[in-house]
Design an enzyme around this catalytic site. Structure first.
Site: not given
Ligand code: A3D
Length: 320
Positions: A119-120, A176
């Site tokens: 997720i980092t 993202h």
């Protein structure tokens, strides 16, 4: 049968929320790892003490020792630093790349059979680096972003249409960040694609464009409100959906930052694509045909991810 073991690397805002959700959903026993002494231990104990009232069966352990993640079935990585107002995700690259190196080595040594969800941020570059540092098979290392981005899109659409979020589906592609590609023609309300809803007069193209932009800026909107960190409830929930798909072999179709080698004409790059997640990890990358406008947005997004990957290679020469 023994309960699955879920290792959470990073016990900050998202890590703590992940631990709470994993316990409440009884996905398995939880180990919270962090370099900060006392934090994972404190959070693990606090959540364990919620067990009698909530009524879940799961053990929780906090640790500063990688040996405690031994044999984990799932590792969810949030170690690193989050954004502050005015920072882009890319500003985190240098610091978080070093963190990915130590985390990758820890997973390689103690949990080489795990399904790893990163997720980092900056997500697409960090999951790529984590796969290399850990040496785990690419189908077992994946980034969480698309589930969150599409959840944000679905939420905003449900507000616009005044309908249940359950009846809204959304489809996002690409990296993202600001170059994320929401695909309107594959996003639906009750099965009706968004462009048709515009034609039907249920919303306007301008309103739809504003929702797409709000989705792209969804992370920054929360950073601006919180001021001291970034979103954590929805990111944690999204990663838990992915972990559950793996642990229960659900064959869920979820957008993830997956290793793409072949589909979309890409050669060995992590980027957001629709995938099937089951017991083998990323079991399939779904290669959809993009129209001209979508392809050009996707290319822009891929270029942004490649730029970050090149920056990582410039910092750490062990990355190829
Ligand atoms: P935060 O609450 O600061 O937690 C991070 C934790 O990592 C802290 O407890 C640190 O002590 C710990 N840590 C730092 N270095 C190490 C290390 N070397 N080994 C182990 N632990 C370490 O942040 P957060 O939980 O809010 O966010 C975590 C990460 O997720 C950040 O990089 C965010 O930018 C990112 N994030 C990603 C998304 C996506 O959708 C991809 C969304 C929200 C946040």
């Amino acid at each position: 049968m023994a309960r699955p073991k879920i290792a959470l690397i990073g016990a900050g805002q998202i890590g703590g929320t992940l631990a709470h959700l994993a316990a409440m959903k009884e996905l398995g026993d939880v180990v919270l790892f962090d370099i900060a002494e006392g934090v994972p231990q404190g959070k693990a104990l606090d959540i364990a003490e919620s067990g009698p009232a909530e009524g879940f069966d799961a053990t929780l352990k906090g640790t500063n020792d990688y040996a405690d993640i031994a044999g984990a079935d799932v590792c969810i990585v949030t170690a690193g630093v989050p954004r502050k107002p005015g920072m882009s995700r890319d500003d985190l690259l240098g610091i978080n790349l070093k963190v990915m190196k130590s985390v990758g080595e820890g997973i390689k040594a103690h949990a080489p059979n795990a399904f790893v969800i990163c997720i980092t941020n900056p997500l697409d570059a960090m999951v790529w680096a984590l796969q290399q540092f850990s040496g785990l098979p690419a189908e077992k290392v994946v980034g969480m972003a698309g589930v969150l981005d599409s959840a944000r899109f679905r939420h905003f659409l449900s507000l616009e249409f005044g309908v249940s979020m359950k009846d809204v589906t959304a489809f996002v592609l690409g990296g993202h960040g600001d170059t994320m590609v929401p695909l309107a023609r594959y996003s639906t309300v009750g099965g009706i694609p968004l462009p048709d809803l515009v034609k039907m007069g249920w919303t306007s193209q301008d309103k739809l464009d504003a929702i797409v932009q709000r989705t792209r800026d969804g992370g920054a909107e929360i950073v601006g409100l919180l001021k001291t960190g970034s979103a954590f409830y929805a990111p944690a929930t999204s990663a838990i959906e992915m972990a559950e798909a793996y642990l229960k072999d659900q064959k869920r179709v979820l957008p993830c930052a997956a290793f793409v080698d072949g589909p979309y004409g890409l050669k060995g790059l992590y980027v957001g694509v629709p995938t099937v997640i089951g017991a083998a990890g990323i079991e399939k990358v779904i290669d959809i045909k993009l129209d001209k406008a979508e392809q050009s947005m996707f290319d822009k997004s891929v270029d942004a991810v490649k730029g970050l990957v090149d920056a990582c290679k410039g910092i750490d020469s062990s990355l190829k």
